[in-house]
Design a protein around this motif. Structure first.
Motif, PDB file in Angstrom:
ATOM      1  N   LEU A 232       3.866 -12.768 -26.838  1.00  0.00           N
ATOM      2  CA  LEU A 232       4.785 -12.978 -25.713  1.00  0.00           C
ATOM      3  C   LEU A 232       4.360 -14.198 -24.886  1.00  0.00           C
ATOM      4  O   LEU A 232       5.182 -14.982 -24.416  1.00  0.00           O
ATOM      5  CB  LEU A 232       4.843 -11.733 -24.813  1.00  0.00           C
ATOM      6  N   LEU A 236       6.669 -17.211 -24.203  1.00  0.00           N
ATOM      7  CA  LEU A 236       7.008 -17.650 -22.842  1.00  0.00           C
ATOM      8  C   LEU A 236       6.578 -19.084 -22.556  1.00  0.00           C
ATOM      9  O   LEU A 236       7.253 -19.829 -21.861  1.00  0.00           O
ATOM     10  CB  LEU A 236       6.352 -16.722 -21.806  1.00  0.00           C
ATOM     11  N   SER A 243       6.505 -19.800 -31.402  1.00  0.00           N
ATOM     12  CA  SER A 243       6.659 -18.345 -31.483  1.00  0.00           C
ATOM     13  C   SER A 243       6.856 -17.939 -32.937  1.00  0.00           C
ATOM     14  O   SER A 243       6.205 -17.004 -33.442  1.00  0.00           O
ATOM     15  CB  SER A 243       7.872 -17.897 -30.671  1.00  0.00           C
ATOM     16  N   ILE A 287      10.988  -9.169 -31.483  1.00  0.00           N
ATOM     17  CA  ILE A 287      10.633  -9.270 -30.056  1.00  0.00           C
ATOM     18  C   ILE A 287      10.296 -10.721 -29.692  1.00  0.00           C
ATOM     19  O   ILE A 287      10.792 -11.288 -28.717  1.00  0.00           O
ATOM     20  CB  ILE A 287       9.435  -8.334 -29.733  1.00  0.00           C
ATOM     21  N   THR A 288       9.433 -11.311 -30.533  1.00  0.00           N
ATOM     22  CA  THR A 288       8.979 -12.663 -30.203  1.00  0.00           C
ATOM     23  C   THR A 288      10.138 -13.658 -30.235  1.00  0.00           C
ATOM     24  O   THR A 288      10.281 -14.505 -29.344  1.00  0.00           O
ATOM     25  CB  THR A 288       7.882 -13.127 -31.194  1.00  0.00           C
ATOM     26  N   CYS A 290      13.304 -12.997 -29.868  1.00  0.00           N
ATOM     27  CA  CYS A 290      14.210 -12.747 -28.727  1.00  0.00           C
ATOM     28  C   CYS A 290      13.655 -13.386 -27.464  1.00  0.00           C
ATOM     29  O   CYS A 290      14.359 -14.086 -26.728  1.00  0.00           O
ATOM     30  CB  CYS A 290      14.367 -11.240 -28.484  1.00  0.00           C
ATOM     31  N   LEU A 291      12.363 -13.120 -27.241  1.00  0.00           N
ATOM     32  CA  LEU A 291      11.788 -13.631 -26.003  1.00  0.00           C
ATOM     33  C   LEU A 291      11.768 -15.161 -25.970  1.00  0.00           C
ATOM     34  O   LEU A 291      12.060 -15.792 -24.946  1.00  0.00           O
ATOM     35  CB  LEU A 291      10.367 -13.078 -25.843  1.00  0.00           C
ATOM     36  N   SER A 292      11.427 -15.733 -27.148  1.00  0.00           N
ATOM     37  CA  SER A 292      11.373 -17.211 -27.153  1.00  0.00           C
ATOM     38  C   SER A 292      12.764 -17.792 -26.918  1.00  0.00           C
ATOM     39  O   SER A 292      12.921 -18.781 -26.196  1.00  0.00           O
ATOM     40  CB  SER A 292      10.785 -17.727 -28.467  1.00  0.00           C
ATOM     41  N   THR A 295      13.566 -17.312 -23.316  1.00  0.00           N
ATOM     42  CA  THR A 295      12.840 -18.309 -22.520  1.00  0.00           C
ATOM     43  C   THR A 295      13.516 -19.681 -22.641  1.00  0.00           C
ATOM     44  O   THR A 295      13.687 -20.406 -21.653  1.00  0.00           O
ATOM     45  CB  THR A 295      11.379 -18.422 -23.006  1.00  0.00           C
TER      46      THR A 295
END
Ligand code: ADP
Length: 720
Positions: A232, A236, A243, A287-288, A290-292, A295
């Motif tokens: 994460l 981020l 990522s 997850i990674t 999605c988060l990247s 971000t």
């Protein structure tokens, strides 16, 4: 043409090259991926070729499908050969499996293009979900179904079909999830630039990631999700590519440890460890990613917001400046408007004051004659108040229908309206309220509306009653004077006629006195003594003088009575001059004066009244002799183009400048201090001037007092 062919060829070549490369890469990756199989099965936790195949289709198009088919086919052939199947079986199974692989990537690519509308689905969450759901989870079901089906058909191992399907499906899905993002991001150059202190941070976090992965999977700690925080962190801080790379790295380590039997995902039952590992890879990658992407979205949004804010600030500045300008313009405009309004109201006031205080009658009236405006002066002048006069017709109120002279004015209003230009100025009689008649000089100006028709007439009038009265009395006086003049002229004519008759009557006895005294003086009637001779000489002199006077008076009278006739005849001027000189010579001789005359060669005959021309000549010559005591008298005559010029110059007493004007008046003799009155009548030059005027000629004199005078007469040359 050849060039186009070459391009076509090179295109074909490069497409062919890419296809071959894609087939080879798929084949090699597939062969290598089999090394990742658990135990001595062909089951792998991740199937990277699926990710490569999807990337190839999205990057180079659907035409790459056969290349995938080919690569997969050969990879499967090699793999299935070992199962001891008949070639027909394993070849068929390999082909159908390869077909499944190809369909998987074609369907995945189509779905991404169709629903995410991009080939690089990592910009928004929607794109990412399309990729995960369609590209990774759904499309792979096709390959799993065809692959597991054909394998079971070929080998007859139906009992493992469902397990095989899941492993196949999740393996392909995991392969796509970890490989495809890296390839696409590299290809599309979405690699975040890391500089300075951030690169140290990146190294640290990657080291942490590697160490923790190594520790978790190498020492078999059941805390594999501890790996999520550093992932994460990367998502981020370092963007989408790092990522994806981190996920790839962690997945790689997990797979390697798991196939070597270590790590939390490892399970004595190979199948279970596969499932664990696939779930694990699936979760961390989703997850990674999605988060990247989130971000990334936030960064883009922030950047857009910042740009927008800057843009907005600029816009606000521009708008503010525009507003300020507009405001200034508005203020200036309003100020100007105010000024214009003020000027207008001032000029209106001035105009009103002017109209009201003017010492002129100012009124406005409609074409039907009704009065709409009547200024203060008009009210005072005519004796009407405003309410009394407004709306009334001009005719019958201030303009009488009949003038005192009887002139009809009833047509006047209509005529002014129909022919305003004719009545720009007019004078007519007007009437006050008390009935008193006045005369007014009017200036009428029509006022037109937009369509050009007359709406009103502005009339400005001045009282000219006094002037009219003066004019009338003047006219009367002039009439009286004309009558008086007529009377005087007729009396004058009677007087002249009388004088002419009288002169004639006087000349007869005078001639006999001169004649008979002449006879006596010549001693024809007997000798005379000295005294008698002297007395008779005086009688004859006085009689001659009287005769001259009477002759002159006769001429003057005739001229003034209009009875003197100038005849027009052709005569020899030269002879006339000689004759005049001959007559005067005895007089000049007597005074010892030399008398010369010069007649130019061009002088010949002239047209005119010979007797009067000679009379003029004799008069001038006798004056010259009379007023010259010594010296000479010169007569000169010449013709020019239009006239005959004749001058008589003497060296006599001359005339003072102040007397030059009066010598031509009747009975005017210049007082020379000597008793000369006897010698002349004072009529000679007057008669000469009048005769010349009757002949169309003129007389001029130049003189220097004490030195002499020159009299010049000019006769016009008359055509015969
Ligand atoms: P008069 O009978 O006196 O000569 P005129 O009418 O001929 O009358 O002349 C008017 C006056 O003009 C004269 O009285 C004289 O004073 C002046 N005058 C005329 N001719 C001459 C001259 N040649 N020289 C000087 N004075 C002249």
């Amino acid at each position: 043409m050849r060039l186009e062919n070459q391009n076509l060829n090179s295109n074909r070549l490069s497409t062919g090259g890419v296809m071959v490369t894609a087939a080879v890469v798929y084949f090699v990756t597939a062969r290598l991926s089999l090394l990742l199989a658990i135990g001595n099965t062909n089951a792998t936790s991740v199937w990277p070729p699926s990710g490569i195949a999807l990337a190839v289709i999205l990057l180079w198009g659907y035409r790459m499908g056969p290349a995938i088919l080919l690569g997969a086919f050969f990879a499967n052939v090699f793999a299935l050969k070992g199962y001891g199947l008949a070639p027909a079986y394993y070849l068929t199974a390999s082909f159908t499996t390869a077909l499944g692989n190809m369909l998987e990537c074609l369907i995945g690519a189509w779905c991404i293009r169709r629903f995410a509308e991009t080939e690089n689905p990592f910009n928004t969450l929607k794109e990412l979900f399309v990729f995960i759901i369609f590209g990774s989870l759904l499309a792979t079901m096709v390959s799993a179904s065809i692959g597991a089906g054909s394998f079971c058909l070929a080998t007859g191992q139906w009992p493992v079909a469902s397990q095989m399907w899941i492993t196949w499906w999740l393996g392909d899905a995991a392969g796509i999830l970890i490989v495809f993002p890296i390839i696409m991001m590299l290809k599309n150059k979405i690699v975040q630039t890391i500089r300075g202190i951030q690169s140290i941070e990146a190294i640290i976090v990657f080291v942490i990631l590697l160490i923790s992965s190594g520790v978790i999977f190498g020492y078999n700690y059941q805390i594999e999700y501890v790996i999520i925080p550093p992932l994460l962190w990367i998502a981020l801080r370092f963007g989408r590519f790092y990522s994806a790379a981190a996920v790839f790295l962690v997945s790689g380590i997990a797979v390697l440890f798991t196939i070597s039997g270590a790590g939390p995902s490892a399970d004595p039952a190979a199948q279970k460890s596969l499932l664990n590992l696939q779930t694990y890879i699936g979760v961390i990658s989703v997850i990674t990613l999605c988060l990247s992407v989130l971000t990334h979205n936030r960064r883009v949004a922030e950047r857009d917001l910042k740009n927008y804010k800057e843009h907005l600030e600029e816009k606000i500045k521009e708008r503010s400046a525009e507003l300020v300008r507009a405001n200034e313009q508005l203020v200036t405009y309003i100020q100007n408007q105010d000024r214009v309004k003020m000027a207008l109201s001032e000029s209106e006031k001035k105009y009103r004051d002017l109209v009201e205080s003017a010492n002129s009658v100012i009124l406005r009236w409609k074409p039907d004659g009704s009065i709409t405006f009547f200024n203060a002066y008009a009210q005072k002048f005519f004796g009407f108040t405003e309410p009394e006069i407004i709306g009334r017709n001009i005719l019958g109120s201030i303009v009488p229908i009949l003038e005192s002279s009887g002139k009809d004015l009833s047509w006047l209003i209509e005529d002014i309206v129909s022919k305003p230009e004719v009545h720009a100025f007019n004078e007519n009689e007007n009437i006050r309220k008390n009935g008193e008649k006045v005369w007014i000089s009017w200036t009428n100006k029509p006022i037109f509306d937009e369509s050009g028709s007359i709406t009103e007439i502005l009339s400005v009038g001045n009282d000219i009653t006094k002037r009219k009265k003066i004019e009338e009395s003047l006219k009367r006086t002039l009439d009286d004077l004309a009558i008086a003049k007529e009377r005087a002229e007729s009396a004058d004519r009677i007087k002249s006629a009388f004088l002419a008759a009288m002169s004639h009557e006087l000349r007869t006895p005078l001639n006999s006195i001169i004649g008979f005294t002449g006879i006596l003086l010549q001693s024809l009637t007997g000798p005379l003594n000295k005294e008698q001779e002297k007395q008779l000489g005086m009688v004859r002199g006085s009689a001659r003088h009287l005769l001259d006077l009477i002759n002159d008076i006769l001429d003057i009278s005739k001229i003034e009575a209009g009875q003197l006739q100038i005849i027009s005849e052709t005569f020899d001027l030269r002879k006339s001059i000689e004759k005049a000189v001959q007559i005067i010579s005895p007089l000049s001789d007597k005074k010892n004066l030399s008398l010369h005359f010069k007649i130019e060669d061009n002088v010949s005959e002239m047209r005119g009244d010979q007797r009067r021309v000679e009379q003029i000549l004799i008069n001038l010559l006798s004056n010259a002799v009379k007023f010259t005591d010594k010296g000479e008298i010169n007569l000169h005559c010449h013709f020019d183009n239009y006239s005959i010029i004749l001058s008589v110059a003497d060296t006599g007493i001359g005339i003072k400048p102040e007397n030059l004007n009066i010598i031509f008046d009747a009975f005017r003799q210049v007082d020379t201090g000597i008793a000369r009155a006897q010698e002349g009548t004072g009529l000679g030059l007057n008669i000469t001037k009048k005769l010349l005027e009757m002949m169309g000629g003129s007389i001029h004199v130049e003189s220097e007092f004490g030195k002499g005078s020159t009299f010049t007469v000019i006769f016009p040359i008359k055509e015969q």
